[in-house]
Motif scaffolding. Structure first.
Motif, PDB file in Angstrom:
ATOM      1  N   ALA A 137     -42.647  11.624  71.925  1.00 45.62           N
ATOM      2  CA  ALA A 137     -44.009  11.933  72.658  1.00 45.62           C
ATOM      3  C   ALA A 137     -43.959  12.474  73.927  1.00 45.62           C
ATOM      4  N   ARG A 138     -43.757  11.790  75.927  1.00 41.96           N
ATOM      5  CA  ARG A 138     -43.433  13.431  76.066  1.00 41.96           C
ATOM      6  C   ARG A 138     -43.066  13.777  75.874  1.00 41.96           C
ATOM      7  N   ASN A 139     -41.880  14.550  75.990  1.00 38.13           N
ATOM      8  CA  ASN A 139     -40.593  14.795  75.283  1.00 38.13           C
ATOM      9  C   ASN A 139     -40.903  16.503  74.257  1.00 38.13           C
ATOM     10  N   ALA A 140     -42.101  15.527  73.683  1.00 36.91           N
ATOM     11  CA  ALA A 140     -42.573  16.667  72.290  1.00 36.91           C
ATOM     12  C   ALA A 140     -43.605  16.839  72.800  1.00 36.91           C
ATOM     13  N   GLY A 141     -44.749  16.877  74.299  1.00 32.17           N
ATOM     14  CA  GLY A 141     -45.420  17.025  74.909  1.00 32.17           C
ATOM     15  C   GLY A 141     -46.611  16.815  74.244  1.00 32.17           C
ATOM     16  N   VAL A 142     -46.821  15.668  73.897  1.00 34.81           N
ATOM     17  CA  VAL A 142     -47.991  14.998  73.312  1.00 34.81           C
ATOM     18  C   VAL A 142     -48.325  13.645  73.807  1.00 34.81           C
ATOM     19  N   ASP A 143     -49.226  13.888  74.142  1.00 34.38           N
ATOM     20  CA  ASP A 143     -49.622  12.230  74.951  1.00 34.38           C
ATOM     21  C   ASP A 143     -50.435  11.560  74.534  1.00 34.38           C
ATOM     22  N   TRP A 144     -48.974  10.083  74.344  1.00 32.77           N
ATOM     23  CA  TRP A 144     -48.822   9.249  73.657  1.00 32.77           C
ATOM     24  C   TRP A 144     -50.567   8.268  73.721  1.00 32.77           C
ATOM     25  N   ASN A 145     -51.459   8.604  74.190  1.00 34.29           N
ATOM     26  CA  ASN A 145     -52.301   7.951  74.520  1.00 34.29           C
ATOM     27  C   ASN A 145     -53.130   8.662  73.147  1.00 34.29           C
ATOM     28  N   SER A 146     -52.976   9.677  72.294  1.00 39.86           N
ATOM     29  CA  SER A 146     -53.659  10.496  71.453  1.00 39.86           C
ATOM     30  C   SER A 146     -52.899  10.184  70.114  1.00 39.86           C
ATOM     31  N   CYS A 147     -51.899   9.411  70.640  1.00 40.84           N
ATOM     32  CA  CYS A 147     -51.346   9.528  68.752  1.00 40.84           C
ATOM     33  C   CYS A 147     -51.982   8.031  68.580  1.00 40.84           C
ATOM     34  N   THR A 148     -52.054   7.881  66.838  1.00 35.24           N
ATOM     35  CA  THR A 148     -52.174   6.758  65.830  1.00 35.24           C
ATOM     36  C   THR A 148     -51.157   6.140  65.647  1.00 35.24           C
ATOM     37  N   VAL A 149     -51.078   4.812  65.845  1.00 35.54           N
ATOM     38  CA  VAL A 149     -49.888   4.466  64.927  1.00 35.54           C
ATOM     39  C   VAL A 149     -50.492   3.429  64.092  1.00 35.54           C
ATOM     40  N   ASN A 150     -49.907   4.233  62.667  1.00 34.30           N
ATOM     41  CA  ASN A 150     -50.454   3.320  61.013  1.00 34.30           C
ATOM     42  C   ASN A 150     -49.437   1.885  61.517  1.00 34.30           C
ATOM     43  N   LYS A 151     -49.763   0.741  61.231  1.00 30.86           N
ATOM     44  CA  LYS A 151     -48.939  -0.267  60.789  1.00 30.86           C
ATOM     45  C   LYS A 151     -49.981  -0.848  59.824  1.00 30.86           C
ATOM     46  N   GLU A 152     -48.304  -1.790  59.337  1.00 34.85           N
ATOM     47  CA  GLU A 152     -48.476  -2.839  58.236  1.00 34.85           C
ATOM     48  C   GLU A 152     -47.812  -3.851  57.859  1.00 34.85           C
ATOM     49  N   GLU A 153     -48.333  -4.947  58.351  1.00 37.58           N
ATOM     50  CA  GLU A 153     -47.719  -6.272  57.949  1.00 37.58           C
ATOM     51  C   GLU A 153     -47.071  -6.715  56.166  1.00 37.58           C
ATOM     52  N   THR A 154     -45.380  -6.116  56.319  1.00 37.47           N
ATOM     53  CA  THR A 154     -44.842  -6.468  55.271  1.00 37.47           C
ATOM     54  C   THR A 154     -43.880  -7.947  55.128  1.00 37.47           C
ATOM     55  N   PHE A 155     -44.005  -8.696  55.916  1.00 43.40           N
ATOM     56  CA  PHE A 155     -43.787  -9.504  55.136  1.00 43.40           C
ATOM     57  C   PHE A 155     -44.457 -11.400  56.542  1.00 43.40           C
ATOM     58  N   LYS A 156     -44.410 -12.186  56.029  1.00 44.06           N
ATOM     59  CA  LYS A 156     -44.412 -12.855  57.084  1.00 44.06           C
ATOM     60  C   LYS A 156     -44.415 -14.056  56.509  1.00 44.06           C
ATOM     61  N   HIS A 157     -43.839 -15.562  57.345  1.00 42.97           N
ATOM     62  CA  HIS A 157     -43.396 -16.188  57.018  1.00 42.97           C
ATOM     63  C   HIS A 157     -44.445 -17.716  57.906  1.00 42.97           C
ATOM     64  N   ALA A 158     -45.375 -18.335  57.382  1.00 43.63           N
ATOM     65  CA  ALA A 158     -46.430 -18.376  57.667  1.00 43.63           C
ATOM     66  C   ALA A 158     -46.024 -19.741  58.444  1.00 43.63           C
ATOM     67  N   ALA A 159     -45.200 -20.372  58.846  1.00 45.91           N
ATOM     68  CA  ALA A 159     -44.933 -21.537  59.391  1.00 45.91           C
ATOM     69  C   ALA A 159     -44.824 -20.939  60.652  1.00 45.91           C
ATOM     70  N   SER A 160     -43.888 -20.492  60.447  1.00 42.06           N
ATOM     71  CA  SER A 160     -43.174 -20.064  61.812  1.00 42.06           C
ATOM     72  C   SER A 160     -44.059 -18.437  62.354  1.00 42.06           C
ATOM     73  N   GLY A 161     -44.385 -18.497  61.625  1.00 42.11           N
ATOM     74  CA  GLY A 161     -44.986 -17.041  62.798  1.00 42.11           C
ATOM     75  C   GLY A 161     -44.223 -16.039  62.676  1.00 42.11           C
ATOM     76  N   SER A 162     -42.848 -15.947  62.267  1.00 38.02           N
ATOM     77  CA  SER A 162     -42.124 -14.481  61.597  1.00 38.02           C
ATOM     78  C   SER A 162     -42.591 -13.508  61.394  1.00 38.02           C
ATOM     79  N   THR A 163     -42.001 -11.915  61.655  1.00 42.48           N
ATOM     80  CA  THR A 163     -42.520 -11.675  60.408  1.00 42.48           C
ATOM     81  C   THR A 163     -42.425 -10.100  60.560  1.00 42.48           C
ATOM     82  N   MET A 164     -42.591  -8.779  60.041  1.00 44.77           N
ATOM     83  CA  MET A 164     -42.751  -7.830  59.849  1.00 44.77           C
ATOM     84  C   MET A 164     -42.771  -6.866  59.824  1.00 44.77           C
TER      85      MET A 164
END
Length: 468
Positions: A323-350
């Protein structure tokens, strides 16, 4: 005293991170439950759990008459099993003895403090979960005889820049995803079980590897100390860092590694009681003094280096640089997240993520815990994980959940989030947020290492161990 074991298995099996004393094993199976890589398998009652070997020629059973080797197994050395063993059967390899032998030999000892360690030591010394005690830790390390104390966060900024370069290069050439290389347990796994993915793994040394290289191959000359007269010690949240320090690619720079728990225990045993009373008031007071500060020239750090200690932090620091190298304020960026894997017993996720940075879409995946790492590796092999960068962390939660940190009881597992919150606070309190803003450290590195020197001392390589 622990109850007497009900079997006669004896002997010690070990790798560079942990050791198993089978004479103490009760076969309770807690270690097998904790292992997110599926290496430890619980056997029937009265027979201890065994390490599942990677080669068919090794025994698949552990009985009263046979021993189990761990040094040639699938074990990654993350050490999470040792955190739940209540009988002393599984313990970290002790490097503290070697550090004091180095002192007796007249070597100058250098301590290197990781981001999450300042939280782990605070808790181990009696402060509430989520506290930080960097100044008190620095002060006490000097009291027990360390000659210099440096902040691994400075190395994290260099690692970020090298990761960034490889992410951009692989994206342009269509050879991605680029995979982070900070976690030594992940590196053990990729070399043993997924050697075909090695070309995708960043050649950047981990933050402590970068810092150790800077210390021995640059700073030592500045202060007139021969390399052979220096002894570098990582103060880490991670047991697997013990293995990293013994890798042939890095051991010449990184001598030994101790955990948050180990160094706190040493403080309590050898320092006066008044020095072991860690408090917020004392932390604030020491932070204003030179005695509570790390040594120059690796004192200045970016905020991004602090969040290396939490899952997703390494990936985010790379995105901030983009972002900085592109001249973009990181705080203005929106990161879209989606949990696509979860092992419930251990809490291991992707978690998959995407972010629009100045019109360019950058995608990634953040994996923590062995189950998620294996899941991601299989997707990459199949060509089904089409992202630009993948962060791999063996311990659930990232380094702040490392096996060298104070244990948080299951009933208080939500308290772990307080550690993450503190790393975010430390990030926000720093006047520079992206690694490429740390011109003090990066400029120092540029002056001390040409292209060839940086490649030799600040990068690494990976070697397939064996094929299944």
């Amino acid at each position: 005293m622990p109850p007497k074991p009900s079997h006669t298995v004896t002997g010690h099996d070990h790798n560079h991170s942990i050791q198993f004393d089978w004479s103490k094993c009760m076969g309770c199976g807690m270690c097998a439950t904790k292992c997110t890589f599926g290496v430890l398998v619980k056997q029937p009652p009265k027979i201890p759990p065994f390490v599942q070997p990677n080669r068919e020629k090794l025994s698949q059973e552990n009985t009263d008459k046979t021993r189990v080797l761990i040094d040639e197994s699938e074990c990654t050395g993350c050490g999470q099993c040792s955190l739940v063993c209540n009988f002393g059967s599984i313990t970290p390899i002790d490097h503290l003895v070697d550090t004091f032998k180095a002192k007796e030999a007249g070597k100058k000892r250098v301590a290197m403090i990781a981001p999450s360690t300042r939280l782990g030591v605070a808790e181990a010394m009696g402060m509430p979960i989520g506290s930080t005690a960097m100044a008190q830790l620095v002060h006490c390390l000097r009291l027990i005889g360390f000659d210099y104390v440096f902040d691994v966060d400075a190395g994290a900024d260099k690692t970020t820049m090298d990761d960034y370069a490889e992410v951009i290069e692989m994206k342009k050439e269509g050879k991605g995803p680029a995979i982070t290389s900070c976690c030594p347990a992940w590196i053990e796994l990729v070399e043993k079980e997924y050697p075909d993915l090695i070309p995708n793994v960043s050649t950047a040394r981990s933050p402590i590897g970068c810092l150790a290289g800077c210390i021995k191959r640059g700073w030592a000359k500045d202060v007139g100390i021969a390399v052979e007269d220096l002894y570098t010690v990582g103060i880490m949240p991670c047991i697997a860092k013990k293995t990293e320090s013994q890798r042939q690619q890095i051991h010449q720079d990184y001598d030994a590694s101790c955990t948050s728990n180990e160094i706190a225990a040493y403080f309590k045993k050898h320092l006066p009681p008044e020095e072991c009373k860690f408090t917020q008031e004392r932390e604030e007071a020491l932070a204003k003094t030179e005695d509570g500060q790390c040594d120059l020239p690796f004192r200045r750090i970016s905020g991004g280096s602090n969040i290396f200690g939490k899952t997703g932090g390494v990936c985010e620091t790379v995105l901030r640089v983009i972002a900085r190298n592109a001249g973009v304020d990181w705080n203005s960026c929106t990161v879209n997240k989606e949990e696509t894997f979860k092992h419930a017993a251990s809490g291991s996720t992707m978690t998959n993520l995407s972010v629009d940075i100045g019109g360019t879409i950058i995608t990634g995946a953040v994996c923590h815990g062995g189950y998620a790492i294996r899941h991601a590796c299989e997707l990459i092999r199949k060509g089904e994980l089409k992202v630009d960068v993948v962060e791999m962390m063996a311990c659930v939660g990232g380094c702040l959940g490392g096996a060298g940190q104070p244990k948080i009881p299951p009933a208080k597992k939500l308290e772990m989030d307080k550690r993450r919150v503190m790393l975010d606070i430390l990030d926000q309190q720093t006047d520079i947020r992206a690694a490429n803003e740390n011109t003090d450290v990066l400029g120092w590195i540029d002056k001390h290492f040409d292209h060839q020197g940086a490649h030799q001392h600040l990068h690494t390589y990976f070697t397939p161990r064996y094929q299944n």
